[in-house]
Structure formats: structure tokens, C-alpha cells
Design an enzyme around this catalytic site. Structure first.
Site, PDB file in Angstrom:
ATOM      1  N   LYS A  91       0.866  -1.183   0.000  1.00 47.86           N
ATOM      2  CA  LYS A  91       0.000   0.000   0.000  1.00 47.86           C
ATOM      3  C   LYS A  91       0.898   1.227   0.000  1.00 47.86           C
ATOM      4  CE  LYS A  91      -4.264  -1.646   1.972  1.00 47.86           C
ATOM      5  NZ  LYS A  91      -3.906  -3.071   1.886  1.00 47.86           N
ATOM      6  N   ASP A 125      -1.653  -2.261  -4.172  1.00 50.30           N
ATOM      7  CA  ASP A 125      -3.068  -2.160  -3.800  1.00 50.30           C
ATOM      8  C   ASP A 125      -3.578  -0.767  -4.132  1.00 50.30           C
ATOM      9  OD1 ASP A 125      -3.086  -4.715  -2.730  1.00 50.30           O
ATOM     10  OD2 ASP A 125      -3.047  -4.072  -0.635  1.00 50.30           O
ATOM     11  N   MET A 126      -4.890  -0.660  -4.353  1.00 48.98           N
ATOM     12  CA  MET A 126      -5.476   0.669  -4.568  1.00 48.98           C
ATOM     13  C   MET A 126      -6.220   1.087  -3.296  1.00 48.98           C
ATOM     14  SD  MET A 126      -5.628   3.208  -6.543  1.00 48.98           S
ATOM     15  CE  MET A 126      -5.294   2.799  -8.249  1.00 48.98           C
ATOM     16  N   GLN A 154     -10.412  -0.332  -9.353  1.00 45.86           N
ATOM     17  CA  GLN A 154     -11.657  -0.598  -8.628  1.00 45.86           C
ATOM     18  C   GLN A 154     -12.881  -0.316  -9.512  1.00 45.86           C
ATOM     19  OE1 GLN A 154     -10.405   2.477  -6.061  1.00 45.86           O
ATOM     20  NE2 GLN A 154      -9.949   1.146  -4.327  1.00 45.86           N
ATOM     21  N   ARG A 176      -4.967  -6.098 -11.125  1.00 41.04           N
ATOM     22  CA  ARG A 176      -5.959  -6.791 -10.303  1.00 41.04           C
ATOM     23  C   ARG A 176      -7.228  -5.946 -10.431  1.00 41.04           C
ATOM     24  NH1 ARG A 176      -4.827  -6.223  -4.340  1.00 41.04           N
ATOM     25  NH2 ARG A 176      -3.393  -7.964  -4.581  1.00 41.04           N
ATOM     26  N   LYS A 179     -13.915  -4.793  -6.792  1.00 36.61           N
ATOM     27  CA  LYS A 179     -15.011  -3.804  -6.734  1.00 36.61           C
ATOM     28  C   LYS A 179     -14.519  -2.513  -6.086  1.00 36.61           C
ATOM     29  CE  LYS A 179     -18.872  -7.028  -6.419  1.00 36.61           C
ATOM     30  NZ  LYS A 179     -20.149  -7.363  -5.752  1.00 36.61           N
ATOM     31  N   GLY A 180     -13.680  -2.644  -5.081  1.00 36.33           N
ATOM     32  CA  GLY A 180     -13.236  -1.461  -4.333  1.00 36.33           C
ATOM     33  C   GLY A 180     -13.914  -1.446  -2.984  1.00 36.33           C
ATOM     34  N   THR A 218     -12.636 -11.238  -6.530  1.00 39.12           N
ATOM     35  CA  THR A 218     -14.015 -11.128  -6.056  1.00 39.12           C
ATOM     36  C   THR A 218     -14.456 -12.415  -5.356  1.00 39.12           C
ATOM     37  OG1 THR A 218     -16.298 -10.661  -6.711  1.00 39.12           O
ATOM     38  CG2 THR A 218     -14.982 -11.923  -8.286  1.00 39.12           C
ATOM     39  N   ARG A 280     -12.226  -3.174   9.244  1.00 37.53           N
ATOM     40  CA  ARG A 280     -12.617  -2.888   7.856  1.00 37.53           C
ATOM     41  C   ARG A 280     -13.394  -4.074   7.262  1.00 37.53           C
ATOM     42  NH1 ARG A 280      -9.110  -1.773   3.486  1.00 37.53           N
ATOM     43  NH2 ARG A 280      -7.258  -2.058   4.741  1.00 37.53           N
ATOM     44  N   ARG A 281     -12.906  -5.278   7.533  1.00 37.67           N
ATOM     45  CA  ARG A 281     -13.588  -6.492   7.033  1.00 37.67           C
ATOM     46  C   ARG A 281     -14.987  -6.594   7.649  1.00 37.67           C
ATOM     47  NH1 ARG A 281      -9.699  -6.865   4.123  1.00 37.67           N
ATOM     48  NH2 ARG A 281     -11.266  -6.031   2.748  1.00 37.67           N
TER      49      ARG A 281
HETATM   50  C1  LIG Z   1      -7.486 -10.460  -3.445  1.00 34.38           C
HETATM   51  C2  LIG Z   1      -8.237  -9.193  -3.182  1.00 34.38           C
HETATM   52  C3  LIG Z   1      -7.557  -8.001  -3.174  1.00 34.38           C
HETATM   53  C4  LIG Z   1      -8.238  -6.805  -2.962  1.00 34.38           C
HETATM   54  N1  LIG Z   1      -7.560  -5.623  -3.061  1.00 34.38           N
HETATM   55  C5  LIG Z   1      -8.242  -4.470  -2.944  1.00 34.38           C
HETATM   56  C6  LIG Z   1      -7.615  -3.224  -3.165  1.00 34.38           C
HETATM   57  O1  LIG Z   1      -6.435  -3.132  -3.473  1.00 34.38           O
HETATM   58  N2  LIG Z   1      -8.371  -2.102  -3.022  1.00 34.38           N
HETATM   59  C7  LIG Z   1      -9.690  -2.142  -2.692  1.00 34.38           C
HETATM   60  O2  LIG Z   1     -10.315  -1.101  -2.601  1.00 34.38           O
HETATM   61  N3  LIG Z   1     -10.308  -3.329  -2.471  1.00 34.38           N
HETATM   62  C8  LIG Z   1      -9.623  -4.470  -2.601  1.00 34.38           C
HETATM   63  N4  LIG Z   1     -10.276  -5.663  -2.408  1.00 34.38           N
HETATM   64  C9  LIG Z   1     -11.632  -5.680  -1.789  1.00 34.38           C
HETATM   65  C10 LIG Z   1     -12.728  -5.685  -2.819  1.00 34.38           C
HETATM   66  O3  LIG Z   1     -12.696  -4.441  -3.474  1.00 34.38           O
HETATM   67  C11 LIG Z   1     -14.092  -5.855  -2.174  1.00 34.38           C
HETATM   68  O4  LIG Z   1     -14.343  -4.942  -1.197  1.00 34.38           O
HETATM   69  C12 LIG Z   1     -14.306  -7.199  -1.529  1.00 34.38           C
HETATM   70  O5  LIG Z   1     -13.634  -8.196  -2.233  1.00 34.38           O
HETATM   71  C13 LIG Z   1     -15.786  -7.533  -1.516  1.00 34.38           C
HETATM   72  O6  LIG Z   1     -16.310  -7.478  -2.811  1.00 34.38           O
HETATM   73  P1  LIG Z   1     -16.744  -8.779  -3.604  1.00 34.38           P
HETATM   74  O7  LIG Z   1     -16.310  -8.628  -5.018  1.00 34.38           O
HETATM   75  O8  LIG Z   1     -16.257  -9.982  -2.941  1.00 34.38           O
HETATM   76  O9  LIG Z   1     -18.326  -8.689  -3.657  1.00 34.38           O
HETATM   77  P2  LIG Z   1     -19.387  -8.544  -2.480  1.00 34.38           P
HETATM   78  O10 LIG Z   1     -20.675  -8.398  -3.190  1.00 34.38           O
HETATM   79  O11 LIG Z   1     -19.006  -7.514  -1.503  1.00 34.38           O
HETATM   80  O12 LIG Z   1     -19.315  -9.937  -1.762  1.00 34.38           O
HETATM   81  C14 LIG Z   1     -19.798 -11.133  -2.358  1.00 34.38           C
HETATM   82  C15 LIG Z   1     -20.041 -12.148  -1.264  1.00 34.38           C
HETATM   83  O13 LIG Z   1     -18.801 -12.517  -0.675  1.00 34.38           O
HETATM   84  C16 LIG Z   1     -18.944 -12.650   0.726  1.00 34.38           C
HETATM   85  N5  LIG Z   1     -18.075 -11.684   1.396  1.00 34.38           N
HETATM   86  C17 LIG Z   1     -17.557 -10.558   0.885  1.00 34.38           C
HETATM   87  N6  LIG Z   1     -16.767  -9.939   1.776  1.00 34.38           N
HETATM   88  C18 LIG Z   1     -16.795 -10.718   2.884  1.00 34.38           C
HETATM   89  C19 LIG Z   1     -16.186 -10.644   4.177  1.00 34.38           C
HETATM   90  N7  LIG Z   1     -15.405  -9.656   4.533  1.00 34.38           N
HETATM   91  N8  LIG Z   1     -16.437 -11.638   5.063  1.00 34.38           N
HETATM   92  C20 LIG Z   1     -17.217 -12.683   4.745  1.00 34.38           C
HETATM   93  N9  LIG Z   1     -17.844 -12.793   3.552  1.00 34.38           N
HETATM   94  C21 LIG Z   1     -17.648 -11.830   2.642  1.00 34.38           C
HETATM   95  C22 LIG Z   1     -20.382 -12.447   1.062  1.00 34.38           C
HETATM   96  O14 LIG Z   1     -21.024 -13.704   1.033  1.00 34.38           O
HETATM   97  C23 LIG Z   1     -20.871 -11.612  -0.096  1.00 34.38           C
HETATM   98  O15 LIG Z   1     -22.237 -11.783  -0.330  1.00 34.38           O
HETATM   99  C24 LIG Z   1      -9.632  -6.849  -2.673  1.00 34.38           C
HETATM  100  C25 LIG Z   1     -10.317  -8.063  -2.688  1.00 34.38           C
HETATM  101  C26 LIG Z   1      -9.650  -9.228  -2.949  1.00 34.38           C
HETATM  102  C27 LIG Z   1     -10.415 -10.484  -3.006  1.00 34.38           C
END
Ligand SMILES: Cc1cc2nc3c(=O)[nH]c(=O)nc-3n(C[C@H](O)[C@H](O)[C@H](O)COP(=O)(O)OP(=O)(O)OC[C@H]3O[C@@H](n4cnc5c(N)ncnc54)[C@H](O)[C@@H]3O)c2cc1C
Length: 303
Positions: A91, A125-126, A154, A176, A179-180, A218, A280-281
Site C-alpha cells: 500500500k 493495492d489501490m 476498482q 488486479r 469492486k473497491g 471477487t 474494515r472487514r
Molecule cells: C485479493 C483481493 C484483493 C483486494 N484488493 C483491494 C484493493 O487493493 N483495493 C480495494 O479497494 N479493495 C480491494 N479488495 C476488496 C474488494 O474491493 C471488495 O471490497 C471485496 O472483495 C468484496 O467485494 P466482492 O467482489 O467480494 O463482492 P461482495 O458483493 O461484496 O461480496 C460477495 C459475497 O462474498 C462474501 N463476502 C464478501 N466480503 C466478505 C467478508 N469480509 N467476510 C465474509 N464474507 C464476505 C459475502 O457472502 C458476499 O455476499 C480486494 C479483494 C480481494 C479479493
């Protein structure tokens, strides 16, 4: 986020750290490098690659950026010594982006250079939208010297399609796509899940059609399914993409992707700053935060 979920998330700061920690164990490898090595080795045995992240962001003083830089450089050595199948995610605000852009570029450059010498790769990372332009600028500067570095874009941001197009035009094609995670204002970001997903798919197709290397990051089954279709229809070679997921999130989907024969990388955070990352998670998934609170009030066993 609905009202109840907002309430749950708002209550989190009052929850004892020890309780948060028990839930956080699902999302972070631990505090030390030894924890990270153990978790990555387990993932590698199961057929998944990893990307390691030394937790930390927005450092307030230059000394901390230098400390983070040296830790990450040391981590690269460990990956090599331990023969792990893992690259490293960084980061830029951990390396001083908010203090001085040139200082940050210098720190990031040292890390990418070390990674190159060790045959490894760095993913930038973004972070939130106040960092997007500078992060892309630093990525462009690093790519003048190195090709073992990639960026994250994102789909939530309205600007991303254009960013992807211009990077692709310049031949900078290691992405990568996620969604963001940051909550951004409507003027610059899509708010509806459908619109974010539509943008994700459109940008993914653009990237793959341009023969980019894409980490499809995702846990959204709909996006994974539509990525499968795109890969199949366009006959995208297996070596041009990988799926990416966060440690601790949807392990059943992780197993399915591996069973289906795709490459998969797990994002493995570790370090002393586990608390901020976990909060955050939890904000992303208030259902889990709800379990934390329930455990607090009912004194249930946690594991
Ligand atoms: C490898 C990786 C790197 C990433 N790097 C960045 C980055 O550099 N910058 C950035 O802004 N974001 C980053 N993200 C985060 C990403 O942008 C999303 O916020 C996150 O992945 C949730 O979006 P989703 O696509 O999984 O869809 P969502 O619609 O949010 O989630 C789909 C489903 O996954 C499950 N889920 C999602 N999150 C969680 C959780 N925390 N705990 C349990 N279940 C969950 C739920 O069942 C949800 O219904 C990264 C994600 C991944 C996987």
C-alpha cells in the site's frame, strides 16, 4: 448497509480487542512472519498461490515508511528462502504517499527492485479515491524501470474504465480488478451493486481482450460465473488470468475455483496492525460483526 447493520458496525469500537481478535483470526495469518509463512505454505499445499500483505497504511512519519519498506524487502527474502509460491501486495500510503510522493516512489522502487532481483512480483493495492491519481502515476513511473509490478483498479469508481483504457494503450497491462472496498461519494462512484458489477464485467472484458494479465478479485458468485463465461467464450489462456480472494472469505468458493482448474491466489495479511484491518472487514460484512456482538453479550464460546 441497513440500519441494523450500521448500528452493529457503530458498536464495534466498544468491543474488547481480545474478542475482535478471535474473529480476526479468520482474516489474518497472525502477527509475525512465521505465521504468514505457515499460512502460505498451507495454501500452497492446497494448490493456491498467495500474495502477502504486511498490514499498515497511512503512516504519519517517514521513519515508519522506511521501516515498512525494510520489512517488505525482508519478506521477499523469506519468500525465496522458504520457497513459497507468493508475491507481495503493498500500500503506497504505508510507504509515505501522503507525506511526499517522491519519497514514496523511492521506497516503492527499492521494493520492486529487490523483488526483481529475487524473481518476484509486487502488486500495488489501490486505496481510497484521494490516492487513485497518485497511485497510477507512481505505477507509470515504476513501469519505466521495472516490469515485475502491477496495479489494482476498482470497478466501483466511474473513472476506472478510462484509467484501464489509457494504461492498456500505454502497454501497462498487469491488473488486479476488484469492486473497491472504500465508500466513495456518488459523483465519483457507482453505488448500486448491479452498476458496480456491470462495470466490473465490462472492464474485465476490456482487459482480457487486450491480452492483459488480470487478477479477478471477487467473492461474488455472479461475477465469478460471468468471468468463467468470458474466459470460455473468448478462449482466454489459463496463463493470462487468475482468480483472487481474501484469506478467510468464502472458502467453499475458493475450493470450487480450484476444482474447476483455474489458478487462484489468496491475499494473506499479517502484522501488528490486525485490528484496523479486521474492523474494515467487519464493516464489509456486518453479519460477522453481529456474531462478535452476540458473543460479547451472551458469553458464547467463540470457536
Ligand atoms: C485479493 C483481493 C484483493 C483486494 N484488493 C483491494 C484493493 O487493493 N483495493 C480495494 O479497494 N479493495 C480491494 N479488495 C476488496 C474488494 O474491493 C471488495 O471490497 C471485496 O472483495 C468484496 O467485494 P466482492 O467482489 O467480494 O463482492 P461482495 O458483493 O461484496 O461480496 C460477495 C459475497 O462474498 C462474501 N463476502 C464478501 N466480503 C466478505 C467478508 N469480509 N467476510 C465474509 N464474507 C464476505 C459475502 O457472502 C458476499 O455476499 C480486494 C479483494 C480481494 C479479493
Amino acid at each position: 448497509m441497513n440500519v441494523l447493520n450500521k448500528l452493529v458496525v457503530a458498536t464495534l469500537p466498544a468491543v474488547p480487542k481480545t474478542l475482535i481478535r478471535q474473529f480476526a483470526n479468520r482474516y489474518i495469518a497472525g502477527e509475525d512472519v512465521a505465521d504468514a509463512v505457515r499460512v502460505v505454505r498451507e495454501l500452497n499445499v492446497r494448490g493456491a498461490m498467495a500474495t502477502l500483505d504486511v498490514l499498515g497504511e497511512d503512516i504519519p512519519i517517514p521513519e515508519e515508511a522506511l521501516k515498512a519498506r525494510d520489512m517488505i524487502a525482508q519478506l521477499l527474502e523469506t519468500i525465496k528462502d522458504e520457497r513459497l509460491d507468493s508475491n507481495v501486495s503493498i500500500k503506497l500510503t504505508q510507504l509515505g504517499l501522503k507525506l511526499d510522493r517522491d519519497f514514496c516512489l523511492e521506497n516503492a522502487g527499492r521494493i520492486v527492485e529487490r523483488a526483481r532481483a529475487l524473481g518476484n512480483f509486487i502488486r500495488i493495492d489501490m486505496e481510497d479515491s484521494s490516492c487513485t491519481t497518485d497511485t497510477i502515476r507512481i505505477y507509470r513511473q515504476l513501469r519505466k524501470q521495472f516490469d515485475n509490478v502491477g496495479i489494482v483498479l476498482q470497478a466501483r469508481l466511474r473513472r476506472t474504465l478510462e484509467d484501464a483504457e489509457s494504461l492498456i494503450r500505454e502497454g501497462l497491462k498487469n491488473f488486479r480488478l476488484c469492486k473497491g472496498i472504500y465508500i466513495e461519494p456518488e459523483e465519483i462512484a457507482f453505488k448500486e451493486r448491479g452498476a458496480i458489477n456491470e462495470n466490473f464485467t465490462r472492464i474485465l472484458e476490456l482487459m482480457l481482450d487486450a491480452h492483459s494479465y488480470v487478477g479477478i478479485a471477487t467473492h461474488d458468485t455472479r461475477l465469478v460465473d460471468s468471468a468463467y463465461r468470458t474466459i470460455l467464450e473468448r478462449k482466454i489462456p489459463r496463463g493470462n488470468y487468475e482468480f483472487q480472494m481474501l484469506l478467510g472469505v468464502r472458502p467453499e468458493l475458493r475450493e470450487k475455483i480450484l476444482r474447476d482448474g483455474h489458478r487462484l491466489r489468496i491475499y494473506v495479511p499479517f502484522g501488528k496492525q490486525w485490528y484496523e484491518y479486521s474492523i474494515r472487514r467487519f464493516k464489509e460484512n456486518p453479519q460477522i460483526a453481529g456474531y462478535v456482538l452476540k458473543a460479547l453479550f451472551t458469553r458464547n464460546r467463540l470457536n
